[in-house]
Design a protein around this motif. Structure first.
Motif, PDB file in Angstrom:
ATOM      1  N   ASP A  35       0.859  -1.186   0.000  1.00  0.00           N
ATOM      2  CA  ASP A  35       0.000   0.000   0.000  1.00  0.00           C
ATOM      3  C   ASP A  35       0.891   1.231   0.000  1.00  0.00           C
ATOM      4  O   ASP A  35       1.698   1.425   0.913  1.00  0.00           O
ATOM      5  N   ALA A  36       0.762   2.056  -1.044  1.00  0.00           N
ATOM      6  CA  ALA A  36       1.604   3.243  -1.189  1.00  0.00           C
ATOM      7  C   ALA A  36       0.753   4.490  -0.981  1.00  0.00           C
ATOM      8  O   ALA A  36      -0.317   4.641  -1.580  1.00  0.00           O
ATOM      9  N   VAL A  37       1.228   5.374  -0.111  1.00  0.00           N
ATOM     10  CA  VAL A  37       0.522   6.619   0.199  1.00  0.00           C
ATOM     11  C   VAL A  37       1.455   7.779  -0.097  1.00  0.00           C
ATOM     12  O   VAL A  37       2.581   7.828   0.419  1.00  0.00           O
ATOM     13  N   ALA A  38       1.019   8.698  -0.931  1.00  0.00           N
ATOM     14  CA  ALA A  38       1.821   9.869  -1.273  1.00  0.00           C
ATOM     15  C   ALA A  38       1.671  10.929  -0.193  1.00  0.00           C
ATOM     16  O   ALA A  38       0.595  11.115   0.384  1.00  0.00           O
ATOM     17  N   SER A  39       2.744  11.622   0.078  1.00  0.00           N
ATOM     18  CA  SER A  39       2.735  12.652   1.114  1.00  0.00           C
ATOM     19  C   SER A  39       3.818  13.678   0.811  1.00  0.00           C
ATOM     20  O   SER A  39       4.564  13.546  -0.170  1.00  0.00           O
ATOM     21  N   GLU A  40       3.889  14.690   1.641  1.00  0.00           N
ATOM     22  CA  GLU A  40       4.925  15.717   1.533  1.00  0.00           C
ATOM     23  C   GLU A  40       5.668  15.786   2.855  1.00  0.00           C
ATOM     24  O   GLU A  40       5.056  15.784   3.928  1.00  0.00           O
ATOM     25  N   ARG A  41       6.995  15.857   2.785  1.00  0.00           N
ATOM     26  CA  ARG A  41       7.823  15.916   3.984  1.00  0.00           C
ATOM     27  C   ARG A  41       8.549  17.254   4.022  1.00  0.00           C
ATOM     28  O   ARG A  41       9.174  17.665   3.034  1.00  0.00           O
ATOM     29  N   TYR A  42       8.447  17.895   5.176  1.00  0.00           N
ATOM     30  CA  TYR A  42       9.126  19.172   5.382  1.00  0.00           C
ATOM     31  C   TYR A  42      10.353  18.917   6.257  1.00  0.00           C
ATOM     32  O   TYR A  42      10.237  18.416   7.380  1.00  0.00           O
ATOM     33  N   MET A  43      11.508  19.253   5.756  1.00  0.00           N
ATOM     34  CA  MET A  43      12.770  19.000   6.444  1.00  0.00           C
ATOM     35  C   MET A  43      13.024  20.097   7.474  1.00  0.00           C
ATOM     36  O   MET A  43      12.966  21.282   7.165  1.00  0.00           O
ATOM     37  N   LEU A  44      13.322  19.692   8.704  1.00  0.00           N
ATOM     38  CA  LEU A  44      13.590  20.598   9.795  1.00  0.00           C
ATOM     39  C   LEU A  44      15.033  20.456  10.243  1.00  0.00           C
ATOM     40  O   LEU A  44      15.734  19.546   9.834  1.00  0.00           O
ATOM     41  N   GLY A  45      15.469  21.337  11.129  1.00  0.00           N
ATOM     42  CA  GLY A  45      16.786  21.210  11.716  1.00  0.00           C
ATOM     43  C   GLY A  45      17.784  22.194  11.153  1.00  0.00           C
ATOM     44  O   GLY A  45      17.560  22.861  10.141  1.00  0.00           O
ATOM     45  N   PRO A  46      18.962  22.291  11.810  1.00  0.00           N
ATOM     46  CA  PRO A  46      19.993  23.247  11.377  1.00  0.00           C
ATOM     47  C   PRO A  46      20.522  22.986   9.973  1.00  0.00           C
ATOM     48  O   PRO A  46      20.850  23.912   9.238  1.00  0.00           O
ATOM     49  N   SER A  47      20.629  21.690   9.587  1.00  0.00           N
ATOM     50  CA  SER A  47      21.167  21.387   8.263  1.00  0.00           C
ATOM     51  C   SER A  47      20.283  21.954   7.156  1.00  0.00           C
ATOM     52  O   SER A  47      20.766  22.356   6.102  1.00  0.00           O
ATOM     53  N   THR A  48      18.977  21.988   7.413  1.00  0.00           N
ATOM     54  CA  THR A  48      18.056  22.549   6.424  1.00  0.00           C
ATOM     55  C   THR A  48      18.298  24.038   6.233  1.00  0.00           C
ATOM     56  O   THR A  48      18.329  24.547   5.110  1.00  0.00           O
ATOM     57  N   GLN A  49      18.482  24.754   7.333  1.00  0.00           N
ATOM     58  CA  GLN A  49      18.720  26.191   7.228  1.00  0.00           C
ATOM     59  C   GLN A  49      20.050  26.492   6.540  1.00  0.00           C
ATOM     60  O   GLN A  49      20.170  27.458   5.792  1.00  0.00           O
ATOM     61  N   GLU A  50      21.059  25.649   6.778  1.00  0.00           N
ATOM     62  CA  GLU A  50      22.340  25.846   6.106  1.00  0.00           C
ATOM     63  C   GLU A  50      22.203  25.639   4.605  1.00  0.00           C
ATOM     64  O   GLU A  50      22.803  26.347   3.805  1.00  0.00           O
ATOM     65  N   ALA A  51      21.396  24.641   4.222  1.00  0.00           N
ATOM     66  CA  ALA A  51      21.200  24.387   2.793  1.00  0.00           C
ATOM     67  C   ALA A  51      20.450  25.525   2.118  1.00  0.00           C
ATOM     68  O   ALA A  51      20.722  25.880   0.966  1.00  0.00           O
ATOM     69  N   LEU A  52      19.499  26.114   2.851  1.00  0.00           N
ATOM     70  CA  LEU A  52      18.743  27.216   2.268  1.00  0.00           C
ATOM     71  C   LEU A  52      19.569  28.490   2.180  1.00  0.00           C
ATOM     72  O   LEU A  52      19.324  29.355   1.335  1.00  0.00           O
ATOM     73  N   ALA A  53      20.565  28.615   3.064  1.00  0.00           N
ATOM     74  CA  ALA A  53      21.379  29.824   3.057  1.00  0.00           C
ATOM     75  C   ALA A  53      22.238  29.922   1.813  1.00  0.00           C
ATOM     76  O   ALA A  53      22.542  31.014   1.327  1.00  0.00           O
ATOM     77  N   ASP A  54      22.608  28.793   1.264  1.00  0.00           N
ATOM     78  CA  ASP A  54      23.452  28.762   0.078  1.00  0.00           C
ATOM     79  C   ASP A  54      22.569  28.491  -1.131  1.00  0.00           C
ATOM     80  O   ASP A  54      21.972  27.410  -1.255  1.00  0.00           O
ATOM     81  N   GLU A  55      22.460  29.448  -2.017  1.00  0.00           N
ATOM     82  CA  GLU A  55      21.592  29.303  -3.189  1.00  0.00           C
ATOM     83  C   GLU A  55      22.049  28.164  -4.078  1.00  0.00           C
ATOM     84  O   GLU A  55      21.233  27.426  -4.649  1.00  0.00           O
ATOM     85  N   GLU A  56      23.350  27.974  -4.211  1.00  0.00           N
ATOM     86  CA  GLU A  56      23.859  26.905  -5.068  1.00  0.00           C
ATOM     87  C   GLU A  56      23.488  25.539  -4.498  1.00  0.00           C
ATOM     88  O   GLU A  56      23.088  24.635  -5.239  1.00  0.00           O
ATOM     89  N   ASP A  57      23.604  25.370  -3.164  1.00  0.00           N
ATOM     90  CA  ASP A  57      23.223  24.111  -2.546  1.00  0.00           C
ATOM     91  C   ASP A  57      21.728  23.852  -2.697  1.00  0.00           C
ATOM     92  O   ASP A  57      21.291  22.716  -2.912  1.00  0.00           O
ATOM     93  N   ALA A  58      20.934  24.914  -2.576  1.00  0.00           N
ATOM     94  CA  ALA A  58      19.491  24.753  -2.715  1.00  0.00           C
ATOM     95  C   ALA A  58      19.121  24.301  -4.121  1.00  0.00           C
ATOM     96  O   ALA A  58      18.263  23.434  -4.308  1.00  0.00           O
ATOM     97  N   GLN A  59      19.771  24.868  -5.154  1.00  0.00           N
ATOM     98  CA  GLN A  59      19.482  24.454  -6.523  1.00  0.00           C
ATOM     99  C   GLN A  59      19.931  23.021  -6.766  1.00  0.00           C
ATOM    100  O   GLN A  59      19.250  22.249  -7.452  1.00  0.00           O
ATOM    101  N   ARG A  60      21.063  22.633  -6.199  1.00  0.00           N
ATOM    102  CA  ARG A  60      21.543  21.268  -6.376  1.00  0.00           C
ATOM    103  C   ARG A  60      20.601  20.266  -5.707  1.00  0.00           C
ATOM    104  O   ARG A  60      20.311  19.196  -6.240  1.00  0.00           O
TER     105      ARG A  60
END
Length: 467
Positions: A35-60
């Motif tokens: 049984d497969a259920v589709a959902s959306e996951r929101y990533m939390l934590g410091p690593s997420t904020q670091e990834a968002l701070a760098d535009e290049e990392d976010a695009q990758r």
């Protein structure tokens, strides 16, 4: 029929077909449907904020993993959102370990997603079992041999390594409650030893948490988790020290209010019962001669086997806890008790003529021999149950993740295929296409492949995507 429900949660959209194809080709004989259920996951934590701070990392991250930055209007907080799926399936407990090995080998639980297992008390699904078939034309002797073969094949059955490991690790940390229970159990054991009360000693068996400390040591050795082994050994030594210290303290307390004659005869100066004595069966049975040590070592060896059987097969741990406490707790308290009384009354002896220090030393020998037998036989029993800790270590091997997976017979895990005890399956065409339409929740029924070279093409899409 009791079974387990396995949830593979957090499977990214780009890996969904890969995971489904692996299960379809290598586990279809133990899993009926997914049984497969589709959902959306929101990533939390410091690593997420670091990834968002760098535009290049976010695009990758957006290009490789489907991560998409999302900003909430109310708070202005930015998070990473990824489309994921949760795959739910039912499986028998005897197949769980091999199934976890299978999905971990392909990245689930290590590179992406997680593996969660819950118990299903009852279900209407008829899961495939490994019961051996019985032919109608067989003779009674053939039926008997078939029954013996089916019975002996269950000798290595156990619950999954991950389930045992989670339970033991959770109880391997020393806490205030553990220490309090050890102190209370030691006091109960001391009263039982001095009054020759088996009921009080039995009460100490149930209160003592020494079982958890020994289990951490044995399990750490079985799965080669040396950090867990160190923690279990450290807690075991600390627990044993507390038991001996409690015996020393209670012995000092008794030496203040009782004389040597009171302890020898069990009567006070007026001839009334003193209620305590050093000549009780509970005390002398844990001293000389050496036969007491030998008999107790045999009980400890059987207790070690009971530990592995109880925790490996899911049997209640109450019985194994009694077995362990019987062999370990009273000798430690008895040793401390006798040593203190010998210091207070140097000439005090038992009716058999043994010095109290001798009884204390034999009690310590009793503990050391028992702990050695318990650890050795429990470890051997876990190994007999094929416990090696493989599922607890990284198993993922990068095989080139792609949206479309063509199984290569040379790279399929043949040992995992054999582990599921394949049976005769209905015939199917060498190549079959599954066309499944799924809005948000869908069920995938697995075909049974005849060989590892069969290809299963999965077309997982929603009706909106087909328009």
């Amino acid at each position: 029929m009791g079974c387990l429900q396995v949830n593979l949660s957090g499977i990214p959209d780009v890996y969904l077909e890969r995971v489904c194809d692996v299960i379809a080709t290598q586990a279809s004989e133990v899993v009926q449907h997914i049984d497969a259920v589709a959902s959306e996951r929101y990533m939390l934590g410091p690593s997420t904020q670091e990834a968002l701070a760098d535009e290049e990392d976010a695009q990758r991250a957006r290009a490789t993993s489907g991560l998409e930055p999302v900003t909430f209007r109310a708070t202005g907080r930015s998070l990473l959102k990824v489309k994921t799926h949760t795959l739910s399936l039912k499986i028998l407990p005897t197949h769980l370990t091999n199934f976890i090995k299978l999905v971990k080998t392909h990245g689930v639980g290590e590179e992406f997603g997680s593996i969660d297992v819950t118990e299903v008390r009852c279900t209407t699904d008829q899961l495939p079992s490994r019961s051996l078939s019985t032919e109608r034309h067989w003779t009674c002797w053939q039926r008997f041999l078939n029954g013996v073969k089916e019975f002996t094949s269950s000798a290595s059955d156990r619950i999954s390594t991950l389930e045992i490991h989670t339970s033991i690790v959770a109880n391997s940390f020393l806490s205030f409650n553990h220490m309090t229970c050890i102190v209370l159990a030691s006091g109960m054991a001391a009263v039982g030893l001095l009054t020759d009360s088996g009921v009080f000693v039995l009460a100490a068996f149930f209160v003592s948490p020494l079982m958890q400390m020994i289990l951490a040591l044995v399990w750490g050795l079985a799965v080669r988790d040396f950090e867990l082994t160190r923690r279990g050994f450290q807690n075991m030594v600390l627990g044993a020290s507390v038991c001996v210290c409690m015996g020393l303290a209670i012995g000092f307390f008794i030496s203040v209010f009782y004389t040597a004659e009171d302890l020898r005869t069990g009567l006070d100066a007026k001839g009334h019962a003193a209620y305590i004595s050093i000549n009780t069966q509970q005390i002398t049975s844990r001293g000389p001669p050496a036969g007491n040590v030998l008999m107790s070592a045999i009980v400890a060896a059987l207790s070690g086997i009971a530990i592995a059987l109880g925790h490996g097969s899911g049997i209640s741990s109450a019985l194994t806890g009694v077995c362990i406490s019987t062999s370990l707790l009273p000798p430690l308290v008895n040793a401390g008790l006798m040593w203190t009384l010998q210091v207070a009354f140097p000439e005090l002896k038992t009716k058999q003529g043994y010095m109290l220090v001798e009884i204390g030393v034999y009690s310590l020998y009793l503990y050391l021999s028992n702990i050695s037998c318990i650890v050795a036989f429990a470890w051997a029993s876990f190994k007999f149950k094929h416990v090696g800790g493989k599922t607890l270590r990284p198993m993922y091997r990068d095989q080139g993740l792609a949206l479309t997976l063509e199984p290569d017979p040379a790279t399929l895990q043949q040992d995992l295929l054999r582990a599921f005890s394949p049976q005769q399956s209905p015939q199917r065409r060498p190549s079959e296409s599954l066309d499944i339409r799924m809005p948000s929740s869908h069920s995938l029924f697995l075909p049974t492949p005849r060989s590892s070279s069969d290809n299963v093409e999965l077309n997982l899409s929603t009706p909106e995507e087909r328009l």
